[in-house]
Design a protein around this motif. Structure first.
Motif, PDB file in Angstrom:
ATOM      1  N   GLU A  21      -4.846   3.806   0.495  1.00 45.88           N
ATOM      2  CA  GLU A  21      -3.444   3.734   0.081  1.00 45.88           C
ATOM      3  C   GLU A  21      -2.653   2.777   0.959  1.00 45.88           C
ATOM      4  O   GLU A  21      -1.764   2.057   0.477  1.00 45.88           O
ATOM      5  N   ARG A  22      -2.987   2.744   2.250  1.00 49.43           N
ATOM      6  CA  ARG A  22      -2.298   1.811   3.139  1.00 49.43           C
ATOM      7  C   ARG A  22      -2.588   0.367   2.746  1.00 49.43           C
ATOM      8  O   ARG A  22      -1.682  -0.480   2.714  1.00 49.43           O
ATOM      9  N   ARG A  27      -1.014  -4.767   0.192  1.00 53.82           N
ATOM     10  CA  ARG A  27      -1.213  -5.810  -0.817  1.00 53.82           C
ATOM     11  C   ARG A  27      -0.014  -5.926  -1.742  1.00 53.82           C
ATOM     12  O   ARG A  27       0.375  -7.035  -2.139  1.00 53.82           O
ATOM     13  N   ALA A  28       0.600  -4.801  -2.087  1.00 52.62           N
ATOM     14  CA  ALA A  28       1.774  -4.835  -2.962  1.00 52.62           C
ATOM     15  C   ALA A  28       2.933  -5.549  -2.287  1.00 52.62           C
ATOM     16  O   ALA A  28       3.641  -6.353  -2.912  1.00 52.62           O
ATOM     17  N   ARG A  29       3.136  -5.280  -0.974  1.00 54.74           N
ATOM     18  CA  ARG A  29       4.205  -5.964  -0.252  1.00 54.74           C
ATOM     19  C   ARG A  29       3.930  -7.459  -0.153  1.00 54.74           C
ATOM     20  O   ARG A  29       4.836  -8.279  -0.314  1.00 54.74           O
ATOM     21  N   ARG A  30       2.678  -7.814   0.108  1.00 55.17           N
ATOM     22  CA  ARG A  30       2.338  -9.238   0.220  1.00 55.17           C
ATOM     23  C   ARG A  30       2.524  -9.944  -1.117  1.00 55.17           C
ATOM     24  O   ARG A  30       3.055 -11.056  -1.184  1.00 55.17           O
TER      25      ARG A  30
END
Length: 286
Positions: A21-22, A27-30
């Motif tokens: 999950e981390r 990846r979503a933030r990037r």
């Protein structure tokens, strides 16, 4: 029990799941950062290329004149309020007409064949005739009859034309939603002693309505834009106000003002439609 102890039966995520999950959040933030940066770069480059093109001064003077934007905004905004009023009146009328026509087309009893045939004829005719032509026929044709009780208000005639045209499309949306309900639902309701009317009211229509909300919202996004077609018969709505100013000043910035007002209203409706469609897919496990 110590603070670190977990109640019996409570799910405790493993270290591998927490790490997964981390990584997913990272990846979503990037991805969001890259998308934002690329969008800003694209907008800046597009702005630089457009404003430095040879014909930009003439385009700016004709379509993006700040002084005419400020002068036209109050008048076009007043007309846009009439667009919203027509939309809010036409929308419930269209829902009622569409639902009644869809129910009429679903009647299978031989005695009601004329009603079913009339509903089918209505949908075929008004889906085949362009909306602007329906507005012309209603806006100019009905007052020419000079019959008692026929409205003479142009905005009212425009709402009637929009209702007749969009009612046919919405009727087909409702009909597809009704037919998507599995026949076993109807059979189960009838086996419990419910009449046909109660089966449609309490079993079929609630399920069908939930399924057709996204396509209905799409139709209403189009309806909001097509209220501008009522300008062809004379009401002083947003497009008509923009036409008056543009034709008297030979500047097309008022059209840009009207376009922006429609965009500000239709984009939130479009995003709401996408959200509801995505939620429906998640519920179905797609």
């Amino acid at each position: 029990m110590s603070p670190t102890d977990k109640p019996v039966g409570e799910h405790v995520p493993s270290q591998r799941q927490l790490e997964r999950e981390r990584v997913r959040r990272s990846r979503a933030r990037r991805s969001g950062s890259i998308a934002t940066a690329s969008t800003i770069v694209f907008i800046v480059l597009a702005g630089v290329l457009v404003t430095n093109s040879p014909g930009w001064p003439r385009v700016q003077e004709a379509f993006f004149a700040p002084e005419w934007f400020v002068k036209a905004l109050p008048h076009v905004l007043d007309g846009f309020l009439l667009n919203i009023k027509m939309f809010l009146i036409a929308e419930p009328l269209i829902l009622i007409v569409g639902l009644l026509v869809a129910l009429a087309r679903g009647i299978t009893a031989p005695a009601f064949f004329p009603i079913r045939a009339l509903a089918t004829l209505y949908t075929d005719v008004f889906r085949g005739v362009p909306t602007i032509l329906v507005i012309y026929l209603v806006g100019f044709g009905l007052p020419a009859l000079r019959l008692q009780g026929i409205p003479t208000d142009l905005a009212t005639l425009g709402v009637i034309g929009l209702t007749l045209s969009y009612g046919a499309y919405v009727a087909e949306v409702f009909r597809s939603g009704i037919e998507s309900v599995h026949p076993s639902q109807v059979a189960a309701a009838r086996s419990l002693g419910l009449s046909h009317v109660k089966t449609m009211r309490f079993v079929v229509l609630p399920q069908a309505t939930r399924r057709v909300v996204p396509p209905l919202l799409n139709d209403f996004v189009s309806l909001q834009k097509d209220t501008a077609l009522v300008a062809t018969i004379g009401p002083l709505e947003a497009l008509r106000q923009a036409q008056i100013i543009a034709s008297s000043k030979f500047n097309y910035t008022p059209y840009l003002v009207a376009s922006l007002l429609f965009i500000l209203l239709t984009i939130p409706m479009a995003r709401l439609t996408d959200h509801l469609a995505a939620r429906t897919r998640r519920r179905r496990g797609a």
